[in-house]
Design a protein around this motif. Structure first.
Motif, PDB file in Angstrom:
ATOM      1  N   LEU A  16       0.828  -1.208   0.000  1.00 40.95           N
ATOM      2  CA  LEU A  16       0.000   0.000   0.000  1.00 40.95           C
ATOM      3  C   LEU A  16       0.860   1.254   0.000  1.00 40.95           C
ATOM      4  CD1 LEU A  16      -2.723   1.449   0.215  1.00 40.95           C
ATOM      5  CD2 LEU A  16      -2.631   1.098   2.695  1.00 40.95           C
ATOM      6  N   ALA A  17       1.912   1.258   0.813  1.00 42.07           N
ATOM      7  CA  ALA A  17       2.798   2.428   0.893  1.00 42.07           C
ATOM      8  C   ALA A  17       3.396   2.747  -0.471  1.00 42.07           C
ATOM      9  CB  ALA A  17       3.901   2.178   1.913  1.00 42.07           C
ATOM     10  N   VAL A  18       3.873   1.734  -1.185  1.00 42.32           N
ATOM     11  CA  VAL A  18       4.467   1.953  -2.510  1.00 42.32           C
ATOM     12  C   VAL A  18       3.447   2.584  -3.454  1.00 42.32           C
ATOM     13  CG1 VAL A  18       5.368   0.774  -4.563  1.00 42.32           C
ATOM     14  CG2 VAL A  18       6.213   0.149  -2.291  1.00 42.32           C
ATOM     15  N   GLU A  19       2.214   2.121  -3.394  1.00 39.68           N
ATOM     16  CA  GLU A  19       1.187   2.660  -4.286  1.00 39.68           C
ATOM     17  C   GLU A  19       0.817   4.098  -3.913  1.00 39.68           C
ATOM     18  OE1 GLU A  19      -1.192   2.748  -7.548  1.00 39.68           O
ATOM     19  OE2 GLU A  19       0.213   1.155  -6.982  1.00 39.68           O
ATOM     20  N   LEU A  20       0.662   4.368  -2.622  1.00 45.03           N
ATOM     21  CA  LEU A  20       0.286   5.723  -2.193  1.00 45.03           C
ATOM     22  C   LEU A  20       1.378   6.738  -2.514  1.00 45.03           C
ATOM     23  CD1 LEU A  20      -1.342   4.965   1.283  1.00 45.03           C
ATOM     24  CD2 LEU A  20      -2.520   5.569  -0.844  1.00 45.03           C
ATOM     25  N   LEU A  21       2.615   6.284  -2.503  1.00 45.39           N
ATOM     26  CA  LEU A  21       3.731   7.187  -2.789  1.00 45.39           C
ATOM     27  C   LEU A  21       3.789   7.603  -4.253  1.00 45.39           C
ATOM     28  CD1 LEU A  21       6.424   5.550  -0.498  1.00 45.39           C
ATOM     29  CD2 LEU A  21       5.621   7.915  -0.338  1.00 45.39           C
ATOM     30  N   LYS A  22       2.988   6.988  -5.097  1.00 48.50           N
ATOM     31  CA  LYS A  22       2.919   7.417  -6.490  1.00 48.50           C
ATOM     32  C   LYS A  22       2.189   8.743  -6.635  1.00 48.50           C
ATOM     33  CE  LYS A  22       2.977   2.729  -8.446  1.00 48.50           C
ATOM     34  NZ  LYS A  22       2.214   1.720  -9.225  1.00 48.50           N
ATOM     35  N   SER A  23       1.411   9.106  -5.620  1.00 54.30           N
ATOM     36  CA  SER A  23       0.695  10.378  -5.626  1.00 54.30           C
ATOM     37  C   SER A  23       1.526  11.429  -4.901  1.00 54.30           C
ATOM     38  CB  SER A  23      -0.658  10.203  -4.929  1.00 54.30           C
ATOM     39  OG  SER A  23      -0.463   9.986  -3.540  1.00 54.30           O
ATOM     40  N   ASN A  24       0.925  12.564  -4.652  1.00 54.23           N
ATOM     41  CA  ASN A  24       1.622  13.640  -3.944  1.00 54.23           C
ATOM     42  C   ASN A  24       1.463  13.539  -2.422  1.00 54.23           C
ATOM     43  OD1 ASN A  24       2.584  14.916  -6.299  1.00 54.23           O
ATOM     44  ND2 ASN A  24       0.580  15.893  -6.615  1.00 54.23           N
ATOM     45  N   ALA A  25       0.924  12.426  -1.969  1.00 57.43           N
ATOM     46  CA  ALA A  25       0.695  12.275  -0.526  1.00 57.43           C
ATOM     47  C   ALA A  25       2.004  12.068   0.228  1.00 57.43           C
ATOM     48  CB  ALA A  25      -0.238  11.098  -0.281  1.00 57.43           C
ATOM     49  N   ASN A  26       2.025  12.532   1.461  1.00 56.49           N
ATOM     50  CA  ASN A  26       3.126  12.231   2.381  1.00 56.49           C
ATOM     51  C   ASN A  26       2.719  11.005   3.186  1.00 56.49           C
ATOM     52  OD1 ASN A  26       4.677  14.599   1.715  1.00 56.49           O
ATOM     53  ND2 ASN A  26       3.179  15.780   2.897  1.00 56.49           N
ATOM     54  N   VAL A  27       3.534   9.963   3.117  1.00 57.39           N
ATOM     55  CA  VAL A  27       3.191   8.698   3.760  1.00 57.39           C
ATOM     56  C   VAL A  27       4.008   8.517   5.031  1.00 57.39           C
ATOM     57  CG1 VAL A  27       3.153   6.188   3.517  1.00 57.39           C
ATOM     58  CG2 VAL A  27       2.516   7.641   1.573  1.00 57.39           C
ATOM     59  N   PHE A  28       3.296   8.269   6.131  1.00 55.18           N
ATOM     60  CA  PHE A  28       3.907   7.982   7.419  1.00 55.18           C
ATOM     61  C   PHE A  28       3.572   6.541   7.769  1.00 55.18           C
ATOM     62  CE2 PHE A  28       3.238  12.447   7.132  1.00 55.18           C
ATOM     63  CZ  PHE A  28       4.235  13.066   7.874  1.00 55.18           C
ATOM     64  N   ILE A  29       4.549   5.826   8.280  1.00 57.38           N
ATOM     65  CA  ILE A  29       4.331   4.427   8.673  1.00 57.38           C
ATOM     66  C   ILE A  29       4.589   4.278  10.164  1.00 57.38           C
ATOM     67  CG2 ILE A  29       5.346   2.108   8.555  1.00 57.38           C
ATOM     68  CD1 ILE A  29       5.543   2.434   5.568  1.00 57.38           C
ATOM     69  N   LEU A  30       3.628   3.676  10.857  1.00 62.47           N
ATOM     70  CA  LEU A  30       3.782   3.338  12.262  1.00 62.47           C
ATOM     71  C   LEU A  30       3.776   1.817  12.377  1.00 62.47           C
ATOM     72  CD1 LEU A  30       2.213   5.025  15.324  1.00 62.47           C
ATOM     73  CD2 LEU A  30       2.046   2.548  15.105  1.00 62.47           C
ATOM     74  N   ASP A  31       4.838   1.264  12.955  1.00 64.32           N
ATOM     75  CA  ASP A  31       4.967  -0.185  13.055  1.00 64.32           C
ATOM     76  C   ASP A  31       5.852  -0.498  14.261  1.00 64.32           C
ATOM     77  OD1 ASP A  31       4.741  -2.588  10.545  1.00 64.32           O
ATOM     78  OD2 ASP A  31       5.730  -3.027  12.439  1.00 64.32           O
ATOM     79  N   ASP A  32       5.495  -1.548  15.007  1.00 61.19           N
ATOM     80  CA  ASP A  32       6.322  -1.908  16.169  1.00 61.19           C
ATOM     81  C   ASP A  32       7.368  -2.968  15.838  1.00 61.19           C
ATOM     82  OD1 ASP A  32       4.876  -4.231  15.950  1.00 61.19           O
ATOM     83  OD2 ASP A  32       3.924  -4.098  17.925  1.00 61.19           O
ATOM     84  N   LEU A  33       7.434  -3.370  14.565  1.00 62.40           N
ATOM     85  CA  LEU A  33       8.426  -4.340  14.063  1.00 62.40           C
ATOM     86  C   LEU A  33       8.285  -5.734  14.683  1.00 62.40           C
ATOM     87  CD1 LEU A  33      11.630  -2.079  13.868  1.00 62.40           C
ATOM     88  CD2 LEU A  33       9.981  -2.604  12.067  1.00 62.40           C
ATOM     89  N   SER A  34       7.127  -6.029  15.253  1.00 64.49           N
ATOM     90  CA  SER A  34       6.926  -7.353  15.837  1.00 64.49           C
ATOM     91  C   SER A  34       6.738  -8.419  14.759  1.00 64.49           C
ATOM     92  CB  SER A  34       5.718  -7.343  16.777  1.00 64.49           C
ATOM     93  OG  SER A  34       4.536  -6.989  16.082  1.00 64.49           O
ATOM     94  N   ASN A  35       6.238  -8.013  13.587  1.00 68.75           N
ATOM     95  CA  ASN A  35       6.038  -8.956  12.483  1.00 68.75           C
ATOM     96  C   ASN A  35       6.709  -8.496  11.196  1.00 68.75           C
ATOM     97  OD1 ASN A  35       4.236 -10.910  13.805  1.00 68.75           O
ATOM     98  ND2 ASN A  35       2.814  -9.197  13.909  1.00 68.75           N
ATOM     99  N   SER A  36       7.687  -7.604  11.335  1.00 62.11           N
ATOM    100  CA  SER A  36       8.329  -7.050  10.138  1.00 62.11           C
ATOM    101  C   SER A  36       9.737  -6.605  10.490  1.00 62.11           C
ATOM    102  CB  SER A  36       7.517  -5.864   9.605  1.00 62.11           C
ATOM    103  OG  SER A  36       7.332  -4.891  10.617  1.00 62.11           O
ATOM    104  N   LYS A  37      10.469  -6.153   9.473  1.00 60.60           N
ATOM    105  CA  LYS A  37      11.837  -5.701   9.671  1.00 60.60           C
ATOM    106  C   LYS A  37      12.016  -4.319   9.074  1.00 60.60           C
ATOM    107  CE  LYS A  37      13.795 -10.387   9.612  1.00 60.60           C
ATOM    108  NZ  LYS A  37      14.730 -11.318   8.934  1.00 60.60           N
ATOM    109  N   ILE A  38      12.946  -3.556   9.641  1.00 56.51           N
ATOM    110  CA  ILE A  38      13.184  -2.190   9.181  1.00 56.51           C
ATOM    111  C   ILE A  38      13.671  -2.169   7.730  1.00 56.51           C
ATOM    112  CG2 ILE A  38      15.581  -2.042   9.973  1.00 56.51           C
ATOM    113  CD1 ILE A  38      12.831   0.701  10.204  1.00 56.51           C
ATOM    114  N   GLN A  39      14.243  -3.281   7.261  1.00 55.04           N
ATOM    115  CA  GLN A  39      14.691  -3.355   5.867  1.00 55.04           C
ATOM    116  C   GLN A  39      13.551  -3.062   4.902  1.00 55.04           C
ATOM    117  OE1 GLN A  39      17.794  -3.734   4.545  1.00 55.04           O
ATOM    118  NE2 GLN A  39      16.847  -3.474   2.524  1.00 55.04           N
ATOM    119  N   LYS A  40      12.324  -3.398   5.306  1.00 55.66           N
ATOM    120  CA  LYS A  40      11.173  -3.166   4.435  1.00 55.66           C
ATOM    121  C   LYS A  40      11.022  -1.674   4.128  1.00 55.66           C
ATOM    122  CE  LYS A  40       8.581  -6.153   3.640  1.00 55.66           C
ATOM    123  NZ  LYS A  40       7.304  -6.455   4.249  1.00 55.66           N
TER     124      LYS A  40
END
Length: 325
Positions: A16-40
């Motif tokens: 979703l983030a990749v798609e939203l970044l195609k527009s002029n929107a500013n994308v903020f991500i909040l994640d506690d990294l419990s099921n993901s990695k910062i590499q993403k």
């Protein structure tokens, strides 16, 4: 416009983030990294060639969340964060009520405190249970048969209640069916959930172990469970269309699926064709809480959002394997 994705480094959130970044929107991500990695985060920025602001935090403290929303002048929240394994929810139900229901309540309280009035919520087909006639419509019976589905339904009700308390609060609830596939780059493909068919299959292929099929005695054409699978790109396009619809001050609930049911064996046969070889498989007993057949009616989202799924089953399987296996 400032958009926040909770759980934005997860499987769906990253796409979703990749798609939203195609527009002029500013994308903020909040994640506690419990099921993901910062590499993403780095992978998202590499694909989009844009920067995102990452906030490492969970949703347990509404005061902290409120400060985050105010500081970053968030306009709309895509709420994707939460625990998602149906089978695990039977063994750890309170984890699901905490991570999915309670933390949704905390997010809603923070949104109320900071006057953020738009939310698009990641719900699930599991809210329907087993009493509905397929394809299930959005006004079907809501009787989940597992704690995961119950936790999602509670979250839906909390969101709907907030719209009754605060008239300018707007929501769209998306009831996902079974998303599969990945970005063609392979950079967003690190979903390790063994509760989901495709990551499980890929892991078994890598380890050269048989793929486990849970149940061969369902009342279906080949004895295996039937599900509605949807390509990740189609799921993401539903989010983008929902965002436009939300700004018309509309509250709505949509099924997001193809409206077709495929059995586990049909999925595997399609993977066989893509791989040009047979996948080794092993039948084991059913998992608790797995209905025999579930697929949706997607007429409402087609009519109101002019949305259509664009990918067939073979596309889904190709995208799932591309640059992964």
């Amino acid at each position: 416009m400032n958009l926040l994705i909770t759980g934005g480094l997860g499987y769906i959130g990253a796409h979703l983030a990749v798609e939203l970044l195609k527009s002029n929107a500013n994308v903020f991500i909040l994640d506690d990294l419990s099921n993901s990695k910062i590499q993403k985060k780095k992978n998202i920025e590499k694909l989009s060639k844009k920067k995102i602001k990452f906030i490492k935090n969970d949703l347990s403290n509404y005061k902290i969340l409120s400060k985050i929303l105010k500081k970053n002048k968030i306009h709309t929240v895509f709420h994707l964060a939460g625990s998602k394994a149906v089978n695990e929810s039977f063994f750890k139900p309170y984890k699901y009520y905490l991570n999915n229901s309670f933390k949704t309540m905390q997010l809603l309280r923070a949104m109320h405190e900071s006057d953020v009035n738009n939310i698009i919520f990641s719900s699930s087909a599991t809210v329907y249970g087993v009493k509905n006639k397929n394809g299930i419509k959005e006004d079907g019976y809501l009787e989940p048969i597992n704690p995961y589905g119950t936790s999602k339904l509670i979250s839906e009700k909390l969101i709907i209640d907030q719209s009754k308390i605060k008239k300018k609060f707007n929501y769209i609830i998306l009831r996902y069916f079974n998303p599969i596939g990945y970005h063609p780059s392979g950079l967003l493909s690190d979903d390790k959930s063994n509760d989901n068919l495709v990551p499980n299959l890929i892991n078994k292929l890598r380890l050269k172990k048989p793929f486990l099929i849970y149940g061969r005695d369902y009342d279906t054409k080949d004895g295996t469970a039937i599900r509605d699978y949807i390509h990740i790109n189609d799921l993401i396009s539903a989010h983008v269309s929902s965002l436009k619809y939300l700004y018309k001050n509309k509250n709505e609930i949509f099924n997001v699926g193809t409206g077709k049911g495929y059995s586990v064996l049909e999925i595997l046969k399609t993977f066989d064709k893509v791989l040009n070889r047979k996948i080794t498989k092993k039948f084991v007993k059913r998992r608790k809480g797995d209905p025999a057949i579930i697929y949706c009616s997607n007429l409402r989202i087609k009519k109101k959002l002019n949305w259509r799924p664009m990918h067939n089953l073979k596309d889904m399987c190709k995208y799932a394997l591309n640059k992964i296996y």
